[in-house]
Design an enzyme around this catalytic site. Structure first.
Site, PDB file in Angstrom:
ATOM      1  N   CYS A 118       0.804  -1.221   0.000  1.00 21.25           N
ATOM      2  CA  CYS A 118       0.000   0.000   0.000  1.00 21.25           C
ATOM      3  C   CYS A 118       0.838   1.272   0.000  1.00 21.25           C
ATOM      4  CB  CYS A 118      -0.944   0.002   1.198  1.00 21.25           C
ATOM      5  SG  CYS A 118      -2.031  -1.430   1.249  1.00 21.25           S
ATOM      6  N   HIS A 150      -9.893   2.262  -1.197  1.00 20.56           N
ATOM      7  CA  HIS A 150      -8.440   2.077  -1.187  1.00 20.56           C
ATOM      8  C   HIS A 150      -7.953   1.124  -2.275  1.00 20.56           C
ATOM      9  CE1 HIS A 150      -4.423   1.282   0.109  1.00 20.56           C
ATOM     10  NE2 HIS A 150      -4.687   0.201   0.821  1.00 20.56           N
ATOM     11  N   CYS A 204       0.297   3.100   6.043  1.00 23.94           N
ATOM     12  CA  CYS A 204       0.733   1.773   6.491  1.00 23.94           C
ATOM     13  C   CYS A 204       0.614   0.797   5.339  1.00 23.94           C
ATOM     14  CB  CYS A 204      -0.122   1.307   7.664  1.00 23.94           C
ATOM     15  SG  CYS A 204      -1.875   1.141   7.238  1.00 23.94           S
TER      16      CYS A 204
END
Length: 422
Positions: free
Chosen positions: A90, A379, A409
């Site tokens: 990510c 996301h 994160c």
């Protein structure tokens, strides 16, 4: 050697869409090209030779090994513009910006694009090892009989595709499973998580109403708005959702966790000289960044807490504390992960357990994700970094001055932080 200042010059993204909705039949390259073309058209980059384009997707097909270069070749950029793929879960989008920024700072290039994409709807399936080996052997056989013989060796169960589960290989847990442990370990309540999720949706709805995203989001494939936003959500509705990971005692739900998502984003970066020569605005400068890892196999509650270390190192180098920022953009993979990270940053005892000298300061919650966060926008793994950088750069540009803090994160116990200044 004197380094150059690194400027955020522009941004573009397509609307983010929940998995198997608006972009269900599209792949990474199609989504990324839409975001890149949006950036090129917006900033009149047709025919321009840029220093480099860097980015990636967390999950790619084998045919997408040169995804970024192939995508660049299908845009109006000068085809001599080089490109490379990188991946850090990510963190991918923001690490691409660090990569491009470092090259600009060192004078290796004058301009570049950092980008990221995720086509979760078109995710590849894994095949069983025995089937894969049989297919490879069959491909080498010259006769039909020889090919057939090899194809008959796998068992029936070997022909079943293996779907993506998103598990951490070393623990067998998905991110949500790890974050349930985090929520319990740091005593993050369901109510706190739902409140953060509600605020994310409210802030994003207000930003849409104010027109904040009008020049940021490029309509694509029939979609002109992020389709995860829930304007009608409420604490009452969120509180009625059932736990998604720990069915008996869990606090993470579909409402306070991000869904699988499709989307793409791109950020245009350059030196001051390049921006001025091309008549482009300097929205903000990248001044500091830090990436960190954390042990999470023995301490399963740690998986998404690496930004604790990244922020500490970065702030010490910058000579700043958490109070010194006008805006905070913290990726909301899960509400519990955001709340746990902030709790550690703000608490001396918890910070010291991580080996930090002291707490990093306090975060004014009214300055956190003021235009909505990942819980509202959703996301698409590699695209989130570009979304966040673009949002923060625009906020600072509109304010005319100030400092912004970014934290993201990532899987495998990693995290990245960045400071933008105007």
């Amino acid at each position: 050697m004197e380094t150059k200042k690194v400027a955020i010059v522009g941004y573009s993204r397509i609307p983010f869409a929940r998995i198997n909705t608006a972009y269900a039949d599209l792949d990474n390259q199609e989504l990324l090209e839409a975001a890149l073309n949006g950036l090129i058209n917006k900033y009149h980059l047709q025919g321009k030779l840029l220093g480099e384009v860097a980015g990636g997707a967390v999950i790619k097909h084998i045919s997408e090994s040169n995804l970024i270069r192939e995508s660049v070749m299908n845009t109006a950029l000068d085809p001599a513009t080089p490109a490379c793929d990188l991946q850090q879960a990510c963190d991918t989008g923001i690490e691409a910006a660090v990569y491009i920024g470092n090259k600009i700072a060192l004078g290796q290039i004058e301009s570049g694009i950092a980008c990221g994409v995720e086509a979760m709807s078109n995710i590849p399936f894994e095949s069983a090892p025995r089937l894969r080996k049989a297919l490879l052997k069959a491909n080498k056989e010259k006769s039909v009989l020889g090919k057939l013989k090899q194809l008959l060796t796998p068992q029936l169960k070997d022909w079943m595709p293996i779907p993506y589960k998103g598990q951490e290989p070393k623990t067998g847990l998905v991110m949500g499973g790890h974050t349930e442990i985090t929520a319990k370990y740091y005593q993050i309540s369901r109510e706190e998580q739902d409140q953060l999720a509600l605020k994310s949706h409210q802030n994003m709805a207000k930003a849409y109403d104010e027109g904040f995203f009008d020049d940021m989001i490029i309509p694509a494939f029939g979609l002109d708005k992020d389709n995860n936003l829930r304007r009608d959500t409420s604490i009452e509705k969120l509180s009625q959702l059932k736990p998604a990971f720990d069915k008996e005692n869990g606090t993470l739900t579909a409402g306070n966790s991000t869904p699988f998502t499709d989307g793409a984003s791109a950020v245009l970066m350059g030196s001051e000289e390049w921006a001025k020569a091309n008549g482009l605005p300097i929205l903000a400068y990248v001044t500091f960044s830090e990436v960190a890892g954390i042990e999470y196999v023995e301490n399963k509650h740690n998986l998404l807490l690496a930004p604790v270390f990244a922020a500490d190192r970065m702030l010490r180098k910058a000579g700043m504390s958490l109070e010194d920022f006008d805006y905070y953009e913290i990726h909301e993979a899960f509400a519990a992960q955001v709340l746990a990270t902030i709790k550690i940053w703000e608490n001396d005892d918890l910070a010291k357990k991580f080996g930090l000298e002291k707490a990093l300061g306090k975060i004014d919650r009214d300055k956190l994700n003021v235009k909505g966060g990942s819980l509202a926008v959703a996301h698409p793994f590699a695209a989130t970094g570009g979304r966040i950088i673009g949002t923060l750069a625009k906020l600072l540009h509109e304010k005319g001055s100030g400092k912004g803090f970014i934290s993201i994160c990532a899987a495998r116990g990693q995290g990245v932080t960045m400071i933008l200044e105007k």
